[in-house]
Design a protein around this motif. Sequence first.
Motif, PDB file in Angstrom:
ATOM      1  N   ASP A   1      40.237  42.882  41.951  1.00 35.51           N
ATOM      2  CA  ASP A   1      39.436  42.431  40.810  1.00 35.51           C
ATOM      3  C   ASP A   1      38.118  43.198  40.755  1.00 35.51           C
ATOM      4  O   ASP A   1      37.234  43.005  41.595  1.00 35.51           O
ATOM      5  CB  ASP A   1      39.173  40.934  40.931  1.00 35.51           C
ATOM      6  CG  ASP A   1      38.625  40.319  39.654  1.00 35.51           C
ATOM      7  OD1 ASP A   1      38.017  41.054  38.857  1.00 35.51           O
ATOM      8  OD2 ASP A   1      38.798  39.105  39.445  1.00 35.51           O
ATOM      9  N   SER A   2      37.959  44.057  39.750  1.00 35.79           N
ATOM     10  CA  SER A   2      36.776  44.924  39.668  1.00 35.79           C
ATOM     11  C   SER A   2      35.498  44.153  39.393  1.00 35.79           C
ATOM     12  O   SER A   2      34.399  44.652  39.657  1.00 35.79           O
ATOM     13  CB  SER A   2      36.983  46.000  38.601  1.00 35.79           C
ATOM     14  OG  SER A   2      37.216  45.404  37.328  1.00 35.79           O
ATOM     15  N   LEU A   3      35.596  42.918  38.867  1.00 35.31           N
ATOM     16  CA  LEU A   3      34.396  42.130  38.592  1.00 35.31           C
ATOM     17  C   LEU A   3      33.695  41.673  39.871  1.00 35.31           C
ATOM     18  O   LEU A   3      32.516  41.306  39.847  1.00 35.31           O
ATOM     19  CB  LEU A   3      34.754  40.907  37.736  1.00 35.31           C
ATOM     20  CG  LEU A   3      35.278  41.199  36.329  1.00 35.31           C
ATOM     21  CD1 LEU A   3      35.602  39.889  35.611  1.00 35.31           C
ATOM     22  CD2 LEU A   3      34.268  42.008  35.529  1.00 35.31           C
ATOM     23  N   VAL A   4      34.407  41.701  40.993  1.00 35.70           N
ATOM     24  CA  VAL A   4      33.814  41.282  42.263  1.00 35.70           C
ATOM     25  C   VAL A   4      32.642  42.181  42.637  1.00 35.70           C
ATOM     26  O   VAL A   4      31.648  41.723  43.211  1.00 35.70           O
ATOM     27  CB  VAL A   4      34.888  41.263  43.367  1.00 35.70           C
ATOM     28  CG1 VAL A   4      34.260  41.125  44.750  1.00 35.70           C
ATOM     29  CG2 VAL A   4      35.871  40.125  43.130  1.00 35.70           C
ATOM     30  N   ALA A   5      32.719  43.467  42.304  1.00 34.85           N
ATOM     31  CA  ALA A   5      31.636  44.397  42.656  1.00 34.85           C
ATOM     32  C   ALA A   5      30.327  43.972  42.004  1.00 34.85           C
ATOM     33  O   ALA A   5      29.275  43.945  42.657  1.00 34.85           O
ATOM     34  CB  ALA A   5      32.019  45.816  42.236  1.00 34.85           C
ATOM     35  N   ASN A   6      30.354  43.637  40.729  1.00 35.03           N
ATOM     36  CA  ASN A   6      29.134  43.208  40.045  1.00 35.03           C
ATOM     37  C   ASN A   6      28.621  41.875  40.582  1.00 35.03           C
ATOM     38  O   ASN A   6      27.409  41.651  40.671  1.00 35.03           O
ATOM     39  CB  ASN A   6      29.367  43.124  38.539  1.00 35.03           C
ATOM     40  CG  ASN A   6      29.350  44.479  37.877  1.00 35.03           C
ATOM     41  OD1 ASN A   6      30.010  45.412  38.346  1.00 35.03           O
ATOM     42  ND2 ASN A   6      28.628  44.614  36.799  1.00 35.03           N
TER      43      ASN A   6
ATOM     44  N   LYS B   1      29.969  50.798  40.654  1.00 38.77           N
ATOM     45  CA  LYS B   1      31.345  51.267  40.642  1.00 38.77           C
ATOM     46  C   LYS B   1      32.159  50.493  41.675  1.00 38.77           C
ATOM     47  O   LYS B   1      31.731  50.315  42.815  1.00 38.77           O
ATOM     48  CB  LYS B   1      31.412  52.770  40.957  1.00 38.77           C
ATOM     49  CG  LYS B   1      30.665  53.647  39.950  1.00 38.77           C
ATOM     50  CD  LYS B   1      31.201  53.511  38.554  1.00 38.77           C
ATOM     51  CE  LYS B   1      30.493  54.422  37.564  1.00 38.77           C
ATOM     52  NZ  LYS B   1      30.913  54.156  36.169  1.00 38.77           N
ATOM     53  N   SER B   2      33.327  50.050  41.264  1.00 39.70           N
ATOM     54  CA  SER B   2      34.240  49.285  42.114  1.00 39.70           C
ATOM     55  C   SER B   2      35.213  50.246  42.791  1.00 39.70           C
ATOM     56  O   SER B   2      35.949  50.973  42.117  1.00 39.70           O
ATOM     57  CB  SER B   2      34.989  48.273  41.241  1.00 39.70           C
ATOM     58  OG  SER B   2      35.978  47.609  41.969  1.00 39.70           O
ATOM     59  N   VAL B   3      35.219  50.265  44.124  1.00 40.78           N
ATOM     60  CA  VAL B   3      36.011  51.244  44.883  1.00 40.78           C
ATOM     61  C   VAL B   3      37.105  50.525  45.662  1.00 40.78           C
ATOM     62  O   VAL B   3      36.819  49.801  46.629  1.00 40.78           O
ATOM     63  CB  VAL B   3      35.118  52.037  45.858  1.00 40.78           C
ATOM     64  CG1 VAL B   3      35.937  53.113  46.574  1.00 40.78           C
ATOM     65  CG2 VAL B   3      33.934  52.655  45.133  1.00 40.78           C
ATOM     66  N   ASN B   4      38.363  50.693  45.263  1.00 42.07           N
ATOM     67  CA  ASN B   4      39.456  50.129  46.057  1.00 42.07           C
ATOM     68  C   ASN B   4      40.516  51.160  46.418  1.00 42.07           C
ATOM     69  O   ASN B   4      41.632  50.812  46.802  1.00 42.07           O
ATOM     70  CB  ASN B   4      40.087  48.914  45.357  1.00 42.07           C
ATOM     71  CG  ASN B   4      40.405  49.169  43.899  1.00 42.07           C
ATOM     72  OD1 ASN B   4      40.769  50.287  43.539  1.00 42.07           O
ATOM     73  ND2 ASN B   4      40.264  48.154  43.060  1.00 42.07           N
ATOM     74  N   ASP B   5      40.149  52.436  46.354  1.00 44.52           N
ATOM     75  CA  ASP B   5      41.034  53.521  46.781  1.00 44.52           C
ATOM     76  C   ASP B   5      40.496  54.097  48.079  1.00 44.52           C
ATOM     77  O   ASP B   5      39.275  54.264  48.242  1.00 44.52           O
ATOM     78  CB  ASP B   5      41.105  54.611  45.703  1.00 44.52           C
ATOM     79  CG  ASP B   5      42.014  55.763  46.113  1.00 44.52           C
ATOM     80  OD1 ASP B   5      43.172  55.493  46.504  1.00 44.52           O
ATOM     81  OD2 ASP B   5      41.584  56.925  46.045  1.00 44.52           O
ATOM     82  N   ALA B   6      41.372  54.389  49.024  1.00 43.89           N
ATOM     83  CA  ALA B   6      40.943  55.002  50.285  1.00 43.89           C
ATOM     84  C   ALA B   6      42.116  55.747  50.911  1.00 43.89           C
ATOM     85  O   ALA B   6      43.284  55.399  50.692  1.00 43.89           O
ATOM     86  CB  ALA B   6      40.414  53.959  51.260  1.00 43.89           C
ATOM     87  N   GLU B   7      41.777  56.763  51.684  1.00 43.29           N
ATOM     88  CA  GLU B   7      42.785  57.517  52.424  1.00 43.29           C
ATOM     89  C   GLU B   7      42.152  58.049  53.694  1.00 43.29           C
ATOM     90  O   GLU B   7      41.054  58.610  53.668  1.00 43.29           O
ATOM     91  CB  GLU B   7      43.325  58.673  51.581  1.00 43.29           C
ATOM     92  CG  GLU B   7      44.497  59.393  52.219  1.00 43.29           C
ATOM     93  CD  GLU B   7      45.119  60.429  51.293  1.00 43.29           C
ATOM     94  OE1 GLU B   7      46.319  60.689  51.444  1.00 43.29           O
ATOM     95  OE2 GLU B   7      44.401  60.961  50.428  1.00 43.29           O
ATOM     96  N   ASP B   8      42.820  57.833  54.821  1.00 43.25           N
ATOM     97  CA  ASP B   8      42.346  58.299  56.125  1.00 43.25           C
ATOM     98  C   ASP B   8      40.917  57.843  56.413  1.00 43.25           C
ATOM     99  O   ASP B   8      40.093  58.600  56.919  1.00 43.25           O
ATOM    100  CB  ASP B   8      42.438  59.826  56.212  1.00 43.25           C
ATOM    101  CG  ASP B   8      43.867  60.334  56.099  1.00 43.25           C
ATOM    102  OD1 ASP B   8      44.781  59.613  56.532  1.00 43.25           O
ATOM    103  OD2 ASP B   8      44.061  61.434  55.546  1.00 43.25           O
ATOM    104  N   GLY B   9      40.621  56.595  56.075  1.00 39.25           N
ATOM    105  CA  GLY B   9      39.317  56.026  56.373  1.00 39.25           C
ATOM    106  C   GLY B   9      38.209  56.405  55.413  1.00 39.25           C
ATOM    107  O   GLY B   9      37.054  56.031  55.621  1.00 39.25           O
TER     108      GLY B   9
ATOM    109  N   LEU C   1      35.565  47.911  48.160  1.00 45.73           N
ATOM    110  CA  LEU C   1      36.278  46.639  48.148  1.00 45.73           C
ATOM    111  C   LEU C   1      37.482  46.653  49.084  1.00 45.73           C
ATOM    112  O   LEU C   1      38.504  46.025  48.806  1.00 45.73           O
ATOM    113  CB  LEU C   1      36.728  46.310  46.722  1.00 45.73           C
ATOM    114  CG  LEU C   1      35.603  46.128  45.700  1.00 45.73           C
ATOM    115  CD1 LEU C   1      36.178  45.865  44.322  1.00 45.73           C
ATOM    116  CD2 LEU C   1      34.675  44.999  46.115  1.00 45.73           C
ATOM    117  N   ARG C   2      37.360  47.344  50.195  1.00 50.72           N
ATOM    118  CA  ARG C   2      38.413  47.334  51.194  1.00 50.72           C
ATOM    119  C   ARG C   2      37.805  47.544  52.570  1.00 50.72           C
ATOM    120  O   ARG C   2      36.715  48.098  52.693  1.00 50.72           O
ATOM    121  CB  ARG C   2      39.500  48.367  50.888  1.00 50.72           C
ATOM    122  CG  ARG C   2      39.052  49.779  50.688  1.00 50.72           C
ATOM    123  CD  ARG C   2      40.194  50.636  50.158  1.00 50.72           C
ATOM    124  NE  ARG C   2      41.339  50.670  51.026  1.00 50.72           N
ATOM    125  CZ  ARG C   2      42.595  50.950  50.631  1.00 50.72           C
ATOM    126  NH1 ARG C   2      42.839  51.214  49.366  1.00 50.72           N
ATOM    127  NH2 ARG C   2      43.600  50.973  51.488  1.00 50.72           N
TER     128      ARG C   2
END
Length: 238
Positions: free
Chosen positions: A83-88, A139-147, A184-185
């Motif tokens: 949920d991108s609203l969590v960032a705000n 900005k809402s960040v929920n993408d990640a790779e290799d930390g 967000l992760r």
Amino acid sequence: MQGTGIEFPPLVEGVFLCRLNRFEAEVEVEGETVRVHVPSPGRLTTAVDPGMPCFLAPTPGAGRKLPYRLFMTRPGGHWVVIDSLVANRMIKQMLDREGLPGLPAGRIREWHSEPRWGHGRFDFEVIDEEGIQHLIEVKSVNDAEDGVARFPDAPTVRGARHLRELAEFQRCGDGRGWVLFVVLREDAAVFAPHRAIDPDFAEALGDAARAGVEVWAIWSDIGPKGMWLKGWTPWRPG
């Protein structure tokens, strides 16, 4: 609730099946297939996958078409907020309780949501004790790779435009610009712009930082009941 953070609503557990389109997905809940709202415009490439455990929040309001929204997933056993609203919501809590890096809450005279400047709106406006205006983009960040937490996970013309407007605001000397990437992760410890996905955004972020715009990644402890501020790290272009 302890410290700076937010509590999540009671969540319903399910199994993610597939994404139907940008804003809808199918999830299995207690053996039934349910269509749910996806409250994030990104691709969610590293955040959702068929067969993955997921957690849903009820959609408020009688007569809503979709009874739930996709709230969290758990790839590799790590919590990820969709949920991108969590960032705000987290930044609102920071403004009230913690303040921003170098701008503690005690120095904030007032703040407002969605101020206008230039050709659009930003997420927040802060007026500090000296009367200086701060424009903040979240900005809402929920993408990640290799930390490494990455933004964006899909091209964003609007996002790059906001960065250039913040750089212009900073250069005008009217106040200070901020870009806050709320991660967000919990399986990432470093932030970087996703240049392969959107080189224009990455270039605009570098230009903004060089203009003096404050660029920070916000880190939190995340669990099924809520999210609490852990700290922040500055980002500097290489």
